[in-house]
Design a protein around this motif. Sequence first.
Motif, PDB file in Angstrom:
ATOM      1  N   PRO A 231     -57.605  43.518  13.195  1.00 57.08           N
ATOM      2  CA  PRO A 231     -57.812  42.959  11.846  1.00 57.08           C
ATOM      3  C   PRO A 231     -58.730  43.752  10.915  1.00 57.08           C
ATOM      4  N   THR A 232     -59.653  44.552  11.443  1.00 48.53           N
ATOM      5  CA  THR A 232     -60.591  45.330  10.610  1.00 48.53           C
ATOM      6  C   THR A 232     -61.255  44.466   9.540  1.00 48.53           C
ATOM      7  N   LEU A 233     -61.856  43.359   9.961  1.00 54.36           N
ATOM      8  CA  LEU A 233     -62.425  42.426   8.990  1.00 54.36           C
ATOM      9  C   LEU A 233     -63.557  43.028   8.171  1.00 54.36           C
ATOM     10  N   VAL A 234     -64.273  44.004   8.729  1.00 53.69           N
ATOM     11  CA  VAL A 234     -65.323  44.642   7.926  1.00 53.69           C
ATOM     12  C   VAL A 234     -64.726  45.439   6.770  1.00 53.69           C
ATOM     13  N   ASN A 235     -63.478  45.838   6.907  1.00 57.49           N
ATOM     14  CA  ASN A 235     -62.779  46.483   5.792  1.00 57.49           C
ATOM     15  C   ASN A 235     -62.203  45.440   4.828  1.00 57.49           C
ATOM     16  N   ILE A 236     -61.643  44.373   5.363  1.00 58.89           N
ATOM     17  CA  ILE A 236     -61.064  43.337   4.504  1.00 58.89           C
ATOM     18  C   ILE A 236     -62.132  42.739   3.586  1.00 58.89           C
ATOM     19  N   ALA A 237     -63.395  42.805   4.010  1.00 63.86           N
ATOM     20  CA  ALA A 237     -64.488  42.313   3.160  1.00 63.86           C
ATOM     21  C   ALA A 237     -64.576  43.050   1.837  1.00 63.86           C
ATOM     22  N   THR A 238     -63.967  44.236   1.754  1.00 68.04           N
ATOM     23  CA  THR A 238     -64.022  45.013   0.506  1.00 68.04           C
ATOM     24  C   THR A 238     -62.937  44.591  -0.491  1.00 68.04           C
ATOM     25  N   PHE A 239     -62.022  43.719  -0.097  1.00 71.65           N
ATOM     26  CA  PHE A 239     -60.897  43.363  -0.977  1.00 71.65           C
ATOM     27  C   PHE A 239     -61.327  42.824  -2.343  1.00 71.65           C
ATOM     28  N   PRO A 240     -62.335  41.935  -2.430  1.00 68.88           N
ATOM     29  CA  PRO A 240     -62.702  41.442  -3.766  1.00 68.88           C
ATOM     30  C   PRO A 240     -63.125  42.555  -4.721  1.00 68.88           C
ATOM     31  N   ASP A 241     -63.867  43.531  -4.220  1.00 68.88           N
ATOM     32  CA  ASP A 241     -64.266  44.643  -5.088  1.00 68.88           C
ATOM     33  C   ASP A 241     -63.057  45.488  -5.491  1.00 68.88           C
ATOM     34  N   LEU A 242     -62.148  45.716  -4.538  1.00 65.81           N
ATOM     35  CA  LEU A 242     -60.934  46.450  -4.884  1.00 65.81           C
ATOM     36  C   LEU A 242     -60.133  45.704  -5.941  1.00 65.81           C
ATOM     37  N   ALA A 243     -60.024  44.388  -5.761  1.00 69.84           N
ATOM     38  CA  ALA A 243     -59.268  43.569  -6.710  1.00 69.84           C
ATOM     39  C   ALA A 243     -59.890  43.623  -8.102  1.00 69.84           C
ATOM     40  N   ALA A 244     -61.204  43.570  -8.161  1.00 73.84           N
ATOM     41  CA  ALA A 244     -61.882  43.631  -9.463  1.00 73.84           C
ATOM     42  C   ALA A 244     -61.612  44.957 -10.152  1.00 73.84           C
TER      43      ALA A 244
END
Length: 363
Positions: A231-244
Motif C-alpha cells: 500500500p505505501t501509505l507513507v506515500n499516499i499521505a502526500t495525495f492531498p498536497d498533490l491534489a492541491a
Amino acid sequence: MSDHAVLHVKGRVLAGPDDVRDELWVVGGRVTYDRPAGADDVTTVAGWALPGLVDAHCHVGLGAHGPVDADTAEKQALTDREAGALLIRDAGSPSDTRWVDDRDDLPKIIRAGRHIARTRRYIRGYAHEIEPADLVAYVGQEARRGDGWVKLVGDWIDRGVGDLAPCWPREAVEAGIAEAHRLGARVTAHCFAESSLRDLVESGIDCIEHATGLTPELIPLFAERGVAIVPTLVNIATFPDLAAGGEKRYPHWSAHMRRLHERRYDTVRDAYDAGIPVYVGTDAGGSLPHGLVAAEVAELVTAGIPPVEALAATSWAARAWLGRPGLEEGAPADLVVYDSDPRADVRVLAAPRRVVLNGLVVQ
C-alpha cells in the motif's frame, strides 16, 4: 573481528511470530542455533532480534528527476540500512545498482528493472516510455535484467480526460504478463485508481503497488487470485498536497486523488480482512526520503492491521513472499536488535539497537 570470531545474540530471537528462541550464534556470517566450540573471541548483542526488515517498494538509484550517481545511491542504501531495512525490493530504478551486490555492508536488493510506462504517461526520466505494441519486448528485456520481477505503470493521469486512466489495453497487458511468467519473473504494477485493476488481475498479475483503487467489488477478485498489495501509505499521505497542486488544471483528478486518500485506511483494512496479502513498502526514492520502513509499519497498524501481522509484513511473511530466508539455521545473518518486543509495540522499530548484516555489526 578475526576469522574465528563469533557473534552471540541473546535475549529473545523472533525466528517467527510464535517461534521465540533464547539465543542464536553467527559463525562465518551465518545463523546457527548450535553453540560453536573453539571460538577465539565472542561478541555479544542482547535484546529482541528480528530478521532484517523488508522494504518491498523502494527505489535505490532514483532521484526526483531520474537516475542518481553511485554516491547518492550509496547514501540511500545506507539510510535504509540504518532503519533496519536489510532486504529491498527495488520496484523500478533507471540506475544500474549491481555494484551493491559486491558490498557486504549494504542491503540486499531484489530488482524489478526499470519502470515500463506508456509514452508521456509517467514521471519524466523514470521509465521506459513505450507504446502497447512494444510492451512484450520491454517486459522481456526487464525480466532478464531484473531479479525475478518486472514493474509496469498501470495507470496515470490522462491529460486528455483530466483524470487517472489505464495505460494499457487488456490484450497488451495479457501478453506482457504472460511473457514475464514465461521467463520466470513476477509482475507488479503501479496503480492509484480503480479502472486498471480488473484487467491486470484477470491477466495474471502478481502484485499491485499502492492499490488505493481497491473497491468492495474488486477485493474478492484479488483474494481469489492471491494478488498481493503493497500500500505505501507513507506515500499516499502526500495525495492531498498533490491534489492541491493540480486543482486548477485538473480538478477531476484532484478530487479523485482526495477520495483515494480519504478512504486509504478502510481500503487496506478491507483488503487484509478479505485475506489479501499485504506487505510493507515505502516508495522511498524519487520524492520520498529513504529510511521510512518503521513509519510504514505504524501506518498499517493505524489502518487496522494487527501489530503482529504488520510486523510480519516487513519480516517473516515478506521474506517468504520474496523467496529469501529469515533467521533459519544456515541463513545469512541479517538481523536487527531492539530494546523491547516489537510485537507489543511496532513503534520500537524506529530505534534499532544494533543492525547486523552478513554477520557483521554495522550499526
